[in-house]
Write a protein that holds these residues in place. Sequence first.
Motif, PDB file in Angstrom:
ATOM      1  N   ARG A  61       0.811  -1.261   0.011  1.00 51.08           N
ATOM      2  CA  ARG A  61      -0.272  -0.041   0.126  1.00 51.08           C
ATOM      3  C   ARG A  61       1.028   1.283  -0.242  1.00 51.08           C
ATOM      4  NH1 ARG A  61      -2.223  -1.044   4.599  1.00 51.08           N
ATOM      5  NH2 ARG A  61      -4.014  -2.586   4.039  1.00 51.08           N
TER       6      ARG A  61
ATOM      7  N   TYR B  49       0.469   5.610   0.285  1.00 50.62           N
ATOM      8  CA  TYR B  49      -0.566   6.680   0.442  1.00 50.62           C
ATOM      9  C   TYR B  49       0.043   8.086   0.017  1.00 50.62           C
ATOM     10  CZ  TYR B  49      -2.433   3.851   4.414  1.00 50.62           C
ATOM     11  OH  TYR B  49      -3.090   2.732   4.743  1.00 50.62           O
TER      12      TYR B  49
ATOM     13  N   LEU C 198      -9.518   5.070  -4.312  1.00 54.12           N
ATOM     14  CA  LEU C 198      -9.750   5.129  -2.845  1.00 54.12           C
ATOM     15  C   LEU C 198      -9.383   6.482  -2.181  1.00 54.12           C
ATOM     16  CD1 LEU C 198      -8.302   1.400  -1.990  1.00 54.12           C
ATOM     17  CD2 LEU C 198     -10.598   2.426  -1.140  1.00 54.12           C
TER      18      LEU C 198
ATOM     19  N   THR D  47      -5.251   6.418  -1.467  1.00 53.03           N
ATOM     20  CA  THR D  47      -4.700   4.881  -1.116  1.00 53.03           C
ATOM     21  C   THR D  47      -4.375   4.232  -2.419  1.00 53.03           C
ATOM     22  OG1 THR D  47      -5.650   4.904   0.960  1.00 53.03           O
ATOM     23  CG2 THR D  47      -4.853   2.887  -0.060  1.00 53.03           C
TER      24      THR D  47
ATOM     25  N   GLN E 164     -11.896   4.635   3.835  1.00 55.02           N
ATOM     26  CA  GLN E 164     -12.680   4.717   2.836  1.00 55.02           C
ATOM     27  C   GLN E 164     -13.103   3.275   2.503  1.00 55.02           C
ATOM     28  OE1 GLN E 164     -15.274   6.753   2.419  1.00 55.02           O
ATOM     29  NE2 GLN E 164     -14.046   8.522   1.517  1.00 55.02           N
TER      30      GLN E 164
ATOM     31  N   THR F 151     -11.012  -1.745   1.149  1.00 56.77           N
ATOM     32  CA  THR F 151     -10.660  -0.701   2.193  1.00 56.77           C
ATOM     33  C   THR F 151      -9.467   0.137   2.101  1.00 56.77           C
ATOM     34  OG1 THR F 151     -12.212  -2.145   3.590  1.00 56.77           O
ATOM     35  CG2 THR F 151     -10.797  -0.444   4.732  1.00 56.77           C
ATOM     36  N   SER F 152      -9.414   1.477   2.253  1.00 53.61           N
ATOM     37  CA  SER F 152      -7.999   2.101   2.017  1.00 53.61           C
ATOM     38  C   SER F 152      -7.043   1.829   3.153  1.00 53.61           C
ATOM     39  CB  SER F 152      -8.491   3.534   1.878  1.00 53.61           C
ATOM     40  OG  SER F 152      -9.054   4.085   3.223  1.00 53.61           O
ATOM     41  N   GLU F 153      -7.332   1.437   4.203  1.00 58.16           N
ATOM     42  CA  GLU F 153      -6.295   1.199   5.232  1.00 58.16           C
ATOM     43  C   GLU F 153      -6.365  -0.153   5.895  1.00 58.16           C
ATOM     44  OE1 GLU F 153      -6.823   4.246   8.082  1.00 58.16           O
ATOM     45  OE2 GLU F 153      -6.751   5.966   6.636  1.00 58.16           O
TER      46      GLU F 153
END
Lengths: 351, 355
Positions: free
Chosen positions: A125, A127, A164, A173, B157, B176-178
């Motif tokens: 991931r 950000y 996202l 994201t 989100q 889901t973003s996280e």
Amino acid sequence: MRPAIGIWLFFGSMVFAEPTAVWRDHQLVVLNAPSTAAARVVVASGTEEAIAQRPAIAGEWKALGREASAFLPKYPFQPGGKYRVFFNEKTKFADVTIPDERDKTRPVLTQVFPSGDQIPENTLRFYLVFSKPMSRGDVYSRIRVLDENAKAVDQPFLIIDEELWDADQKRLTLLVDPGRIKQEVKPRLDLGPVFQSGKKFTIVIDGNWPDSNDVPLGNDWRRVVTATPPQTKAPTPKDWKIVPPTRPGEALSITFPVAMDEALLMNCLTVLETDGKEMAGKITLDKQETVWRFSPAQPWKNGDHQIRLNWKLEDVSGNAIDRPFEAEELPVRQRQPQVKTSLIPFAVSLR
Amino acid sequence: MVRSSRWLAGVALVAFAGMGFSAEKDNGLKVGTAELKSAGTLAFGPDSILFVADTAGKSIFAIDTGDTKTGNTVSKIEKLDEQIASALGVTADQVIINDLKVNPATGRVFLSVARGKGPDAMPAIIKIGDDGKPVALDLKKIGNASVKIGDSNLKKQVVVTGLAFVKGSVVVSGVTSEEWDSSLQSIPFPFTSGNKGVGVEIFHGAHGKFETKAPIRTFAAYDIAGQTHLLASYQCTPLVKISLDSIKAGEKVKGKTVAELGNRNLPLDIIIYTQASKDYALIANTTRGVMKVSLEGIDKIDEITARVNGETAGLKYDKIKDLEGTVQMDKASGDKVVVLRKADKNYNLEIVPLP
């Protein structure tokens, strides 16, 4: 001026003045049109033919005295947009450009997480944090990963149609395509991982990417990263170094052996006072998300404290506390309603 | 056999019986403003109710479209995005079409749209009128109900990637973003406060050796040997079958790979239909066009657990050249399919016979 001429001019303007449209007091106002019954407002972009055929914008007319009417659109006009008012006939029209009074200062890409220049091969991931709300709709064409030969890596990110974003649209994201991370699935078997260990990659963010007010970022943003071997172990508190404060205003710190997920680090660790109540304070991260610090709002007191750990905490590769990103057997957990947590004790003994 | 129309009828019957002699069905919808913050993935439920995933508002809305009478539908609309933009008072570059669904009761096409690209973008639900003109539903005065999904953390989100009404519940998949999350939510409808339904994690394993949580990208409900399944696509694997019955049992829910459809490709939409007593799935893809997959033998097919050395494996399929460029699709009435296709810079809507 003699009165007779004045009267003539007055009536003359009533009879002969062409209908027109202006932007006045934040409204589209039509002047000199005896009736707006057959008038319509359309978007004035494209060819003349396209404009003429365009359906009317939904909205209603409101009379402003005898000779003026305002058009109240159901949806607000686009700042900087050009609109055409057709009066009774198709050949009679007037164009109005809506002033663009939005903030035109440049947006800035303020942070990209993970912030380090070394990232594990199986990084899941990223950000992207911006100073202003950005435009959505084509983010995956704005971000590229280049290999050592400056060749763009094919489809590095998971494409999610709605993208996202957070509620402010200042934080995006990006998930690396999990098909390139998961072992033994076809995309990875055929194409290999996105960030192959030992190689250098350049992450490029397009400077033409506009914010929500149509102002682009400016220059391309670049970061060169080196991929390190994959991180496949679930994080465990046993491997963390907890340094309690020794002075009343000092920060409590935790050092992790690997970089952790920035967003989850900000949310998954809570400090509890000697009486078990949550402490107010400020969390800061350091050393490429390997250090977490908590500075209390009120001075520390001597005694036994605890850190409440939410087991959702992940490292940058999506390995959560008791569950690595992939394993031979993952524990099943009913998602609702409980959240799994544990307590890590630490003692404060002020000098 | 495709069961969707049958269970729809079944649900309507149960609701009617529950209301005694009253013809009014109590779906819990109240007339007022539908406070949608965004309009994303769509699904039709009973009584022409449209479910709308609101990512920005972290909610699922049920909206009474009032679209109950059948009418004529046009077979082609050119530059639909531009027409929608015109109706909403902006240029086409300021409109994002998020989803397209056909009301199975009337055959009319509905679309979810974002007007604008910033955080203040306005949501719109567009209905294609019988004259082929797009009209925005008046969301200020409409029967609606909603249920919250996700938590209240503003930075986090949940984008709803798949939505369907299956046997009395709204089934929701998301990303889901996280968090590396793969929960599939099943929310009973009518919505009741306090009952958000059950959420289960969906797993996936290749070769049976490693398993991971696997968020679903898109899915369609399908009965296999009398049991409700989802025919779904993961982000890494084109086609899996997931038994919905195991959701209730609380067992580990694992998708079984039934087809590999080739690389650098993501399915966009899946619809299921019957043709000459045989069932098919029509899959629109990002790079590999539209595929017609035969579902014959899906009840007996072995899960693909060995390495796939060739391009594809599992269920057999044909490529449908005529439908290239499809980005959205749904089953239309009368053995037809409605597709949204990119043509030059714009999008055309076409209703064509099912392949």
